[in-house]
Scaffold this motif. Sequence first.
Motif, PDB file in Angstrom:
ATOM      1  N   GLN A 171       0.869  -1.024   0.260  1.00  0.00           N
ATOM      2  CA  GLN A 171       0.106   0.093  -0.179  1.00  0.00           C
ATOM      3  C   GLN A 171       0.432   0.924   0.143  1.00  0.00           C
ATOM      4  O   GLN A 171       0.906   2.307  -1.428  1.00  0.00           O
ATOM      5  CB  GLN A 171      -0.729   0.424   1.311  1.00  0.00           C
ATOM      6  N   ALA A 172       1.946   0.649   0.884  1.00  0.00           N
ATOM      7  CA  ALA A 172       2.510   1.912   1.195  1.00  0.00           C
ATOM      8  C   ALA A 172       3.604   2.446  -0.241  1.00  0.00           C
ATOM      9  O   ALA A 172       3.739   3.614  -0.880  1.00  0.00           O
ATOM     10  CB  ALA A 172       3.785   1.836   2.281  1.00  0.00           C
ATOM     11  N   GLY A 173       3.690   1.464  -0.958  1.00  0.00           N
ATOM     12  CA  GLY A 173       4.836   1.747  -2.371  1.00  0.00           C
ATOM     13  C   GLY A 173       3.791   2.111  -3.872  1.00  0.00           C
ATOM     14  O   GLY A 173       3.457   2.779  -4.325  1.00  0.00           O
ATOM     15  N   ILE A 174       2.245   1.984  -3.280  1.00  0.00           N
ATOM     16  CA  ILE A 174       1.349   2.420  -4.439  1.00  0.00           C
ATOM     17  C   ILE A 174       0.890   3.655  -4.493  1.00  0.00           C
ATOM     18  O   ILE A 174       1.220   4.447  -4.486  1.00  0.00           O
ATOM     19  CB  ILE A 174       0.271   1.231  -4.531  1.00  0.00           C
ATOM     20  N   ASN A 175       0.960   3.969  -2.605  1.00  0.00           N
ATOM     21  CA  ASN A 175       0.630   5.366  -2.919  1.00  0.00           C
ATOM     22  C   ASN A 175       1.844   6.375  -3.313  1.00  0.00           C
ATOM     23  O   ASN A 175       1.091   7.326  -3.887  1.00  0.00           O
ATOM     24  CB  ASN A 175       0.841   5.775  -1.427  1.00  0.00           C
ATOM     25  N   ALA A 176       2.960   5.967  -3.308  1.00  0.00           N
ATOM     26  CA  ALA A 176       4.750   6.561  -3.782  1.00  0.00           C
ATOM     27  C   ALA A 176       4.040   6.852  -5.229  1.00  0.00           C
ATOM     28  O   ALA A 176       3.887   7.645  -5.310  1.00  0.00           O
ATOM     29  CB  ALA A 176       5.415   6.078  -2.977  1.00  0.00           C
ATOM     30  N   LEU A 177       3.938   5.044  -5.741  1.00  0.00           N
ATOM     31  CA  LEU A 177       2.906   5.727  -7.683  1.00  0.00           C
ATOM     32  C   LEU A 177       1.938   6.585  -7.677  1.00  0.00           C
ATOM     33  O   LEU A 177       2.328   7.380  -9.107  1.00  0.00           O
ATOM     34  CB  LEU A 177       3.171   4.414  -7.776  1.00  0.00           C
ATOM     35  N   CYS A 178       1.793   6.556  -7.234  1.00  0.00           N
ATOM     36  CA  CYS A 178       0.425   7.566  -7.131  1.00  0.00           C
ATOM     37  C   CYS A 178       0.484   9.138  -7.309  1.00  0.00           C
ATOM     38  O   CYS A 178       0.181  10.446  -7.826  1.00  0.00           O
ATOM     39  CB  CYS A 178      -1.418   7.357  -5.766  1.00  0.00           C
ATOM     40  N   LYS A 179       1.453   9.420  -6.614  1.00  0.00           N
ATOM     41  CA  LYS A 179       2.095  10.697  -6.672  1.00  0.00           C
ATOM     42  C   LYS A 179       3.083  11.094  -7.642  1.00  0.00           C
ATOM     43  O   LYS A 179       3.536  12.145  -8.329  1.00  0.00           O
ATOM     44  CB  LYS A 179       3.458  10.913  -5.477  1.00  0.00           C
ATOM     45  N   LEU A 180       3.247   9.562  -8.481  1.00  0.00           N
ATOM     46  CA  LEU A 180       4.425   9.880  -9.502  1.00  0.00           C
ATOM     47  C   LEU A 180       3.782   9.985 -10.858  1.00  0.00           C
ATOM     48  O   LEU A 180       4.314  10.272 -12.315  1.00  0.00           O
ATOM     49  CB  LEU A 180       5.098   8.819  -9.953  1.00  0.00           C
ATOM     50  N   THR A 181       2.244  10.040 -10.441  1.00  0.00           N
ATOM     51  CA  THR A 181       1.786   9.856 -12.132  1.00  0.00           C
ATOM     52  C   THR A 181       0.220  10.810 -12.151  1.00  0.00           C
ATOM     53  O   THR A 181      -0.283  10.621 -10.771  1.00  0.00           O
ATOM     54  CB  THR A 181       1.280   9.043 -12.527  1.00  0.00           C
ATOM     55  N   GLN A 182       0.148  11.263 -12.754  1.00  0.00           N
ATOM     56  CA  GLN A 182      -1.482  11.853 -12.929  1.00  0.00           C
ATOM     57  C   GLN A 182      -2.913  10.911 -13.491  1.00  0.00           C
ATOM     58  O   GLN A 182      -3.951  11.931 -12.903  1.00  0.00           O
ATOM     59  CB  GLN A 182      -1.431  12.906 -13.678  1.00  0.00           C
ATOM     60  N   GLY A 183      -2.156   9.775 -14.207  1.00  0.00           N
ATOM     61  CA  GLY A 183      -3.133   9.260 -14.089  1.00  0.00           C
ATOM     62  C   GLY A 183      -3.433   8.001 -12.703  1.00  0.00           C
ATOM     63  O   GLY A 183      -2.888   8.492 -12.224  1.00  0.00           O
ATOM     64  N   LYS A 184      -3.981   7.058 -13.309  1.00  0.00           N
ATOM     65  CA  LYS A 184      -4.537   5.704 -12.382  1.00  0.00           C
ATOM     66  C   LYS A 184      -2.848   5.027 -12.202  1.00  0.00           C
ATOM     67  O   LYS A 184      -2.433   4.785 -13.418  1.00  0.00           O
ATOM     68  CB  LYS A 184      -4.836   5.027 -13.109  1.00  0.00           C
ATOM     69  N   VAL A 185      -2.968   4.471 -11.143  1.00  0.00           N
ATOM     70  CA  VAL A 185      -2.295   2.694 -10.919  1.00  0.00           C
ATOM     71  C   VAL A 185      -2.417   1.805 -10.895  1.00  0.00           C
ATOM     72  O   VAL A 185      -3.840   1.643 -10.616  1.00  0.00           O
ATOM     73  CB  VAL A 185      -1.194   3.032  -9.772  1.00  0.00           C
TER      74      VAL A 185
END
Lengths: 450, 384
Positions: free
Chosen positions: A176-190
């Motif tokens: 979950q922490a990793g996904i949260n980090a990825l969410c910060k990196l894109t304007q689109g979806k994960v």
Amino acid sequence: MAETVKIKKGLDIALVGEAPIEYSQAPTVELFALKPTDFHGLVPKLLVKQGDKVKTGTALFYDKANPEVKFVSPVSGEIKDIVRGERRKVLEVIIASDNQNTAEDFGSADVLKLTTEEVKQRILDGGMWPFIKQRPYDIVAKPNETPKAIFISGFDSSPLAPVYSEILKGSEKALQAGINALCKLTQGKVHLGVNAKADNSVYASLKNVSVHAFEGPHPAGNVGIQIHHISPINKGEVVWVINPQDLVALGNLFINGTYDATRNIVLCGSEVIAPRYYKFVLGGSVKALLSKTLKTEQKNRIISGNVLTGSTISTDGFLCAYHHQITVIPEGDYHEFFGWLLPGFGKFSASHAFFSWFCKNKKYKMDSNLHGGHRALVVTGQYEKVFPMDVLPVHLVKSAIAGDIDQMERLGIYEVAPEDFALCEFVCSSKTEVQRIIREGLDLIIKEMN
Amino acid sequence: MKAIRNYVDKIKPNFEKGGKLESFNSFFDAIETFLFVPNKVSKNGVHVHDPIDLKRTMIIVIVALIPSILFGAWNVGYQNALAYGLDRTLLENFWVGMIKLLPIIIVSYGVGLGIEIIMAQKRGHEVNEGFFVSGMLIPLIVPINIPLWMLALAVAFAVVFGKEVFGGTGYNIMNVALVARAFLFFAYPGQMSGDSVWVLNLKDQPMVDGFSGATPLALLNQTGTMPSASLADMFFGFIPGSVGETSVLAILIGAAILIFTGVGSWKIMLSTVLGALGMGYIFNLFGINAYMGINPVYHLVMGGLMFGAVFMATDPVTATSTEKGKWIYGAMIGILVVLIRVVNPAYPEGTMLAILLMNVWAPLIDYYVVESNVKKRLKRIAVK
């Protein structure tokens, strides 16, 4: 969960040597290596020299083209050697572990409270950036770009691959922490692709991620195939991808503030006495692991990764950076008397040209023999049966051979990675090295674009 | 087996670079890889390979041809017996046919493989397996009375100008076996058409009165009369014709093998049949003459349509390479065969010409299929 995407084309290669979900204690590993060659196209600039002391997470080299992308030591210890090849190309940075595992502290933080720039900086400093790859080109992502979306394939469908949905149990928080980090990196979806036929409880509670179920034979688990079915890449677009185990390490970087190169890896293949899972550190020497676990010492092919996309390593070689699997199969350097004429009961084939179609559920021991010589492309329709994309594989391969960039673009080269063509290479009766051809096609475009 | 291997290994250095028999390297390699699957291992890319290779692919086509060869050999003897009013057993008929057929097969392979080996040696390639199948197809589509020198000339022409000038197996535009037949057809029309060529001639004996030896197609074409043979006779193949083409049953057994093993494209076979039937029905609608009015099923059992559809149109090198293209390609062959048969007074049979013509057209069909795939991709950007 969204509706299941059914992948019809593909092939599951039925190999013997699958590991049950059981762990064995890995032996102590003394030598580790970080190999710049694992990261395609990388020109490394060394930051250390022989004899330097390093901690886990200390940067060993960086990318000449993107200096902020650092490649860090998987363990603490001392730089034992820097192995160079032709034209002084750095092949391996070898670290002798001190078994202390003292780590660089990057500081823990709550991802959700960080800005995009802070998240990026932490990933770059913490050595996790190289695990984020991009499509097109299948290379390490460029930190100054913003992807249209980020894709994670939650399962690996390749032969004898580790079962992520099982081995990641207990890592939900880090995921979950990793996904949260990825969410910060894109304007689109994960996006997360899961195996419709597996127990996906590990992924069930994840938030901020759009889950897609996939069903069907390999390459259903290839992230490129999943991207193609969820949101295909057009010219000019960039998407990023990351492996779920690497994502856990990314999450742990934020939770614990340290770089973690430990992965659950599987030692498998027909030549392994008892295929098992191990906790193993990326870059670790496989020598200790392979002593006493193999049936014979001779004539083995040791593969870091799976039989389709892995790299051959020697018995004292090192696990590659992106691989969570070591497969050992027999080397096939023998002459087979009238092998092309015999009925072939014991030969796994995608076609029905051998009598092995009699036994549908049999598992096969396969070796590295090519089973023929290189020929011009003759048989048509073979690639199409194992290539579940709306891309014409043969024509794309031909345009890559010709080096015709315009035609490659038109035929969808930006959507594919060499691994997506692994099955085409497997079934090819002309023994064409399709993955190499696609890789060279992609490299040609990178060269011409920059 | 071990002894053979040891012997091969012992003599191998002579044929390698610098050895005294270096100029026979390709020949040696062809023999060696024929006996033994090479010990080559995967260098990069996938570590395991499907055991299928071109040799396996080609041998499966040969296996699929066996029913046609066996039946064809018997039928040569049977038709010969009918023509001369001889009384023979089944085995005797088969024997008469085989005796006549074997030299044709040997000459076809000898000339073709000889040229292939010389070419491979010149280019420094391995010998390609392509002629494995072509060399067997040619004897099955030429008249049984063909002089061997004529056959040798045709095979040489087909291999050199039909294949090697383009770069060898995998690069040729037209089906090699059909190029050989086309060469004979236009260079020696006397030996390739007419009533007497399709039945094995005995030099010193007259034929039975009233036996014409004309194929059903020729009858329809020249006289517009329905053939006397029944539909079943034509299906089983008790009619004059080239060795391989007469028995639709034998061909269908071969087709089943090709389709099951995945070696031959069922799409091409099916679409060819559908194309021929469709065209036949269209002619039925006009029905200007007797030929136009015949039941389209007759088109399938007469002449070489089925043999062409199963063994020639499916040649992967010269057919379309896209899966969608295969439907169009096959259908066009079927349509053209019937069109040539019914409308063109000069040629009773259209299979050869239809397939050769579509061989030439195949890249164009592929081009449009590829373009439609490209357009879909471009549209995706436009929609966004």
